[in-house]
Design a protein around this motif. Sequence first.
Motif, PDB file in Angstrom:
ATOM      1  N   PRO A 268      10.501  -3.211   1.337  1.00  0.00           N
ATOM      2  CA  PRO A 268      10.929  -1.937   0.739  1.00  0.00           C
ATOM      3  C   PRO A 268      12.410  -1.906   0.442  1.00  0.00           C
ATOM      4  O   PRO A 268      13.210  -2.626   1.042  1.00  0.00           O
ATOM      5  CB  PRO A 268      10.561  -0.913   1.826  1.00  0.00           C
ATOM      6  CG  PRO A 268      10.647  -1.681   3.102  1.00  0.00           C
ATOM      7  CD  PRO A 268      10.202  -3.081   2.781  1.00  0.00           C
ATOM      8  N   SER A 269      12.779  -1.032  -0.496  1.00  0.00           N
ATOM      9  CA  SER A 269      14.191  -0.848  -0.814  1.00  0.00           C
ATOM     10  C   SER A 269      14.953  -0.276   0.374  1.00  0.00           C
ATOM     11  O   SER A 269      16.114  -0.613   0.586  1.00  0.00           O
ATOM     12  CB  SER A 269      14.344   0.059  -2.033  1.00  0.00           C
ATOM     13  OG  SER A 269      13.615   1.247  -1.860  1.00  0.00           O
ATOM     14  N   SER A 270      14.315   0.588   1.130  1.00  0.00           N
ATOM     15  CA  SER A 270      14.917   1.125   2.347  1.00  0.00           C
ATOM     16  C   SER A 270      13.841   1.852   3.147  1.00  0.00           C
ATOM     17  O   SER A 270      12.741   2.117   2.654  1.00  0.00           O
ATOM     18  CB  SER A 270      16.053   2.102   2.019  1.00  0.00           C
ATOM     19  OG  SER A 270      15.529   3.336   1.562  1.00  0.00           O
ATOM     20  N   THR A 271      14.184   2.201   4.362  1.00  0.00           N
ATOM     21  CA  THR A 271      13.292   3.016   5.187  1.00  0.00           C
ATOM     22  C   THR A 271      13.113   4.393   4.576  1.00  0.00           C
ATOM     23  O   THR A 271      12.038   4.998   4.690  1.00  0.00           O
ATOM     24  CB  THR A 271      13.869   3.141   6.604  1.00  0.00           C
ATOM     25  OG1 THR A 271      14.190   1.849   7.098  1.00  0.00           O
ATOM     26  CG2 THR A 271      12.879   3.808   7.556  1.00  0.00           C
ATOM     27  N   LEU A 272      14.144   4.918   3.918  1.00  0.00           N
ATOM     28  CA  LEU A 272      14.061   6.252   3.320  1.00  0.00           C
ATOM     29  C   LEU A 272      12.947   6.330   2.285  1.00  0.00           C
ATOM     30  O   LEU A 272      12.092   7.196   2.348  1.00  0.00           O
ATOM     31  CB  LEU A 272      15.388   6.622   2.661  1.00  0.00           C
ATOM     32  CG  LEU A 272      15.387   7.969   1.915  1.00  0.00           C
ATOM     33  CD1 LEU A 272      15.440   9.119   2.902  1.00  0.00           C
ATOM     34  CD2 LEU A 272      16.540   8.041   0.927  1.00  0.00           C
TER      35      LEU A 272
ATOM     36  N   SER B 248      20.708  12.550   9.179  1.00  0.00           N
ATOM     37  CA  SER B 248      19.962  12.921  10.390  1.00  0.00           C
ATOM     38  C   SER B 248      18.767  12.011  10.633  1.00  0.00           C
ATOM     39  O   SER B 248      18.268  11.931  11.770  1.00  0.00           O
ATOM     40  CB  SER B 248      19.483  14.371  10.286  1.00  0.00           C
ATOM     41  OG  SER B 248      18.427  14.512   9.354  1.00  0.00           O
ATOM     42  N   PHE B 249      18.284  11.327   9.617  1.00  0.00           N
ATOM     43  CA  PHE B 249      17.144  10.427   9.801  1.00  0.00           C
ATOM     44  C   PHE B 249      17.536   9.195  10.616  1.00  0.00           C
ATOM     45  O   PHE B 249      16.679   8.540  11.209  1.00  0.00           O
ATOM     46  CB  PHE B 249      16.581   9.981   8.452  1.00  0.00           C
ATOM     47  CG  PHE B 249      16.023  11.097   7.605  1.00  0.00           C
ATOM     48  CD1 PHE B 249      15.593  12.290   8.165  1.00  0.00           C
ATOM     49  CD2 PHE B 249      15.938  10.950   6.221  1.00  0.00           C
ATOM     50  CE1 PHE B 249      15.082  13.308   7.370  1.00  0.00           C
ATOM     51  CE2 PHE B 249      15.425  11.957   5.421  1.00  0.00           C
ATOM     52  CZ  PHE B 249      14.999  13.135   5.997  1.00  0.00           C
ATOM     53  N   GLY B 250      18.819   8.834  10.576  1.00  0.00           N
ATOM     54  CA  GLY B 250      19.295   7.699  11.367  1.00  0.00           C
ATOM     55  C   GLY B 250      18.899   6.346  10.837  1.00  0.00           C
ATOM     56  O   GLY B 250      18.840   5.366  11.595  1.00  0.00           O
TER      57      GLY B 250
ATOM     58  N   PHE C  92      -1.579   9.675   3.505  1.00  0.00           N
ATOM     59  CA  PHE C  92      -1.050   9.104   2.271  1.00  0.00           C
ATOM     60  C   PHE C  92      -0.122   7.959   2.625  1.00  0.00           C
ATOM     61  O   PHE C  92       0.282   7.793   3.786  1.00  0.00           O
ATOM     62  CB  PHE C  92      -0.297  10.156   1.448  1.00  0.00           C
ATOM     63  CG  PHE C  92       0.986  10.626   2.083  1.00  0.00           C
ATOM     64  CD1 PHE C  92       2.202   9.996   1.804  1.00  0.00           C
ATOM     65  CD2 PHE C  92       0.993  11.687   2.980  1.00  0.00           C
ATOM     66  CE1 PHE C  92       3.381  10.418   2.404  1.00  0.00           C
ATOM     67  CE2 PHE C  92       2.165  12.115   3.576  1.00  0.00           C
ATOM     68  CZ  PHE C  92       3.367  11.481   3.288  1.00  0.00           C
ATOM     69  N   ILE C  93       0.215   7.167   1.606  1.00  0.00           N
ATOM     70  CA  ILE C  93       1.202   6.099   1.796  1.00  0.00           C
ATOM     71  C   ILE C  93       2.155   6.101   0.609  1.00  0.00           C
ATOM     72  O   ILE C  93       1.788   6.549  -0.485  1.00  0.00           O
ATOM     73  CB  ILE C  93       0.537   4.714   1.899  1.00  0.00           C
ATOM     74  CG1 ILE C  93      -0.208   4.363   0.603  1.00  0.00           C
ATOM     75  CG2 ILE C  93      -0.371   4.629   3.111  1.00  0.00           C
ATOM     76  CD1 ILE C  93      -0.576   2.896   0.473  1.00  0.00           C
TER      77      ILE C  93
ATOM     78  N   GLY D 198      12.118  10.657   6.448  1.00  0.00           N
ATOM     79  CA  GLY D 198      12.236  11.551   7.587  1.00  0.00           C
ATOM     80  C   GLY D 198      10.959  11.803   8.349  1.00  0.00           C
ATOM     81  O   GLY D 198      10.965  12.555   9.331  1.00  0.00           O
ATOM     82  N   ALA D 199       9.864  11.196   7.936  1.00  0.00           N
ATOM     83  CA  ALA D 199       8.576  11.389   8.605  1.00  0.00           C
ATOM     84  C   ALA D 199       8.077  10.059   9.150  1.00  0.00           C
ATOM     85  O   ALA D 199       8.534   8.983   8.763  1.00  0.00           O
ATOM     86  CB  ALA D 199       7.558  11.973   7.632  1.00  0.00           C
ATOM     87  N   GLU D 200       7.129  10.151  10.056  1.00  0.00           N
ATOM     88  CA  GLU D 200       6.474   8.974  10.590  1.00  0.00           C
ATOM     89  C   GLU D 200       5.045   8.934  10.065  1.00  0.00           C
ATOM     90  O   GLU D 200       4.296   9.896  10.209  1.00  0.00           O
ATOM     91  CB  GLU D 200       6.477   9.013  12.124  1.00  0.00           C
ATOM     92  CG  GLU D 200       5.921   7.766  12.772  1.00  0.00           C
ATOM     93  CD  GLU D 200       6.069   7.788  14.288  1.00  0.00           C
ATOM     94  OE1 GLU D 200       7.143   7.385  14.788  1.00  0.00           O
ATOM     95  OE2 GLU D 200       5.108   8.244  14.955  1.00  0.00           O
TER      96      GLU D 200
END
Length: 761
Positions: A725-729, A592-594, A382-383, A403-405
């Motif tokens: 994107p708005s953020s990596t999160l 914790s995701f950094g 999925f994306i 939190g995932a790759e």
Amino acid sequence: MKRRHVTHFGVFEARSDGTALSDVTGWSGDSDPRHIIHNVASSQHHPARVARPAIRRGWLERGPGGAGRGDEPFVEVDWDSALELLSAELRRVYSTYGSSAVYGGSYGWASAGRFHHSQSQIHRFLNTLGGYVAGVADYSYGTSGILLPHVLGSSPAAVMADGTTWAVIREHTELFVSFGGLSAKNTAVNSGGIADHSAREEVRRAREAGCRFVDITPIRDDAFAEAGTEWIAPVPGSDTALMLALAFVLDQEGLVDTAFLASHTVGYDRFIDYVNGRTDGVPKTPAWAAELSEVPADVITGLARRMAGARTMINVSWSMQRQVHGEQPVWLGVTLAAMLGQIGLPGGGFQHGYGASAEIGLARRVVSPPSLPQGVNPEPAFIPVARIADMLLDPGGVIQFNGAELTYPHIELVYWAGGNPFHHHQDLARLRRAFSRPSTVVVHESFWTSTARHADIVLPATMSIERDDFGSGRNDPHFFPMPALTKPAGEARDDYAIFGDVANRLGLGEAFTEGRSPMQWLHHLYEGWRSRLGELGHHVPEFAEFWASEHIMIPVADPRQVLHQSFREDPDAHPLATPSGLIEIFSETIESFGYRDCRGHPVWMAPAEWLGKRDRAYPLHLISNQPRTRLHSQLDVGSTSQASKIHGREPIRMNPADAESRGLQTGDVVLVRNSRGSCLAGLQVSDALRPGVVQLSTGAWYDPDPEDPSFCRHGNPNVLTADVPSSTLSQGTTAQHTLVEVERWEGPLPELSVGRPPPFA
């Protein structure tokens, strides 16, 4: 006799001769019918309707491949030929590449109706074939959709469905502070439909009862006139700084409910250390925020004191999170409400979206109405939905998300039914390049939208007025039968008929249809739903009686519901679904995701594009918000939408001082440009915008110049917005904001193509 029909923007009544509608008016039960219902009848037989199945000539002659997509003419064919070509291509892709090579594109704002809901239809069909790569989250509130489960343990949809009702606000709220508007135009619409547009009257009654409204937005009239709002106009993108300064005042002046923070939240100490500058050396004072927001420090201080001295509802619009770092103002809205200690009190606390859609402020129904089961998608890939261009351009690329790759799959076939990504997405020239990558793009469409023009196989789909269905909007207790009002235009077929035919050709017809016609499905779904309601102690009539009725009412659990009331009363017995069971002002999980662009608590991060940069090349801040005359891009060829155009172009609004300095006036056609692209628009000069801000609504059908796809002749702002994107999160959209320059268009106006079909070979 007039007959009723449900749309996303209201219920209308109309007469029909079996081919076309006439005498269209708002439903007699609607206290505030909206004018965009008139787009329906005026669009039905527009030249831009897709009349017959059409295949891109290059794909038909050379076979699958993206070269020429969006440029070549189409060849109209009969239904049998089109479906045979489609069936063969699906067979090839699934057998050669598997389900990870198929992207199932759809979006929830397709035509209203519970059975003929395009997203349900296409997902059920693709699941029958073996699955598909899905897009998760959405463009409306995709950023907060990832954030709020970490902070409140609930999705935005759940927060809104459980939201404090307008009746409670009217009786208890003394101060209503809205970040990003309280828009009358947005309450015209609701996913699935809205029977009674009650928000305007509710706002008026709240105002008469003594509630005072404060609207914090660069656009003064993006609020109900009935609210009599006090307008605070910050620099766009600076709201986070302003909210941090409000928190600073509440803390420094002892206006914080420390008992509530101790019992119902975690992480306040780490957050307030940042606010007071103990972690970065920068106290977030009103003076500091005034430099960034251009809102005077005394106004910020005074607002914080008023919030602490009243029963205060803090509202954060969906628009606030459609920007770079969009998580921060939403998180801060929750945090400020927690600092006031009013979460769970009648009329106080937090909400994400009063004024963003019609259902917010309605009480939750005991159950949702029935819909077509989609089945189970066995494909794990999925994306985030807003990363479609990245996926198509960078197969095998890796991103971080919540939190995932994730690894982008290689997409061989895109299948789209319902929605228009060339409306929702950003940097449309880049999206156009991305759409050239798959071997095949299939689209079901009623109109020759830009998405249909960038497809290989285009199948004419019915409008909702041309098929039997039933409908009810999200959280709306009204449930309507929707018998077809006319026969289909041209050779249009409904999605169910198309998918059923293709499934039969692939030997999967029974799995998809279960042997039922659309009317049999309506009966089957309704009776199963009626049985479930009966088990809950609620009686609704049998299907035949429902079908013959005007509408029925779905029971409401608590018309005076208050968001988080049970949690407030006993957080141990009614914990939130967060790791701590409490409101997470600081999230250990997010920390914790950094991620450098979304930390463990709300922080100020300057946007990459905003007026604070003092960009001389692009000195105006463009806000691309929702239109007043249509829903997103739906029915842009309709009469109401077309009436708003200026010389055929989408209107752009500008402050008088900015217009005067450029020698511009209302009625001019202007060029709006930045480094990514440009578009034409028709100018409206208005003092409802703060200086330095221009507003160009989304939804004008993308009409690229044949020699330059980054130039839209019609006025689509997404040729200008950045696809970041708005953020990596969250990887959410940032469509709301960008920097531009505006200048007079010199020379002849280029011809528009959006109001007619593409060329046919």
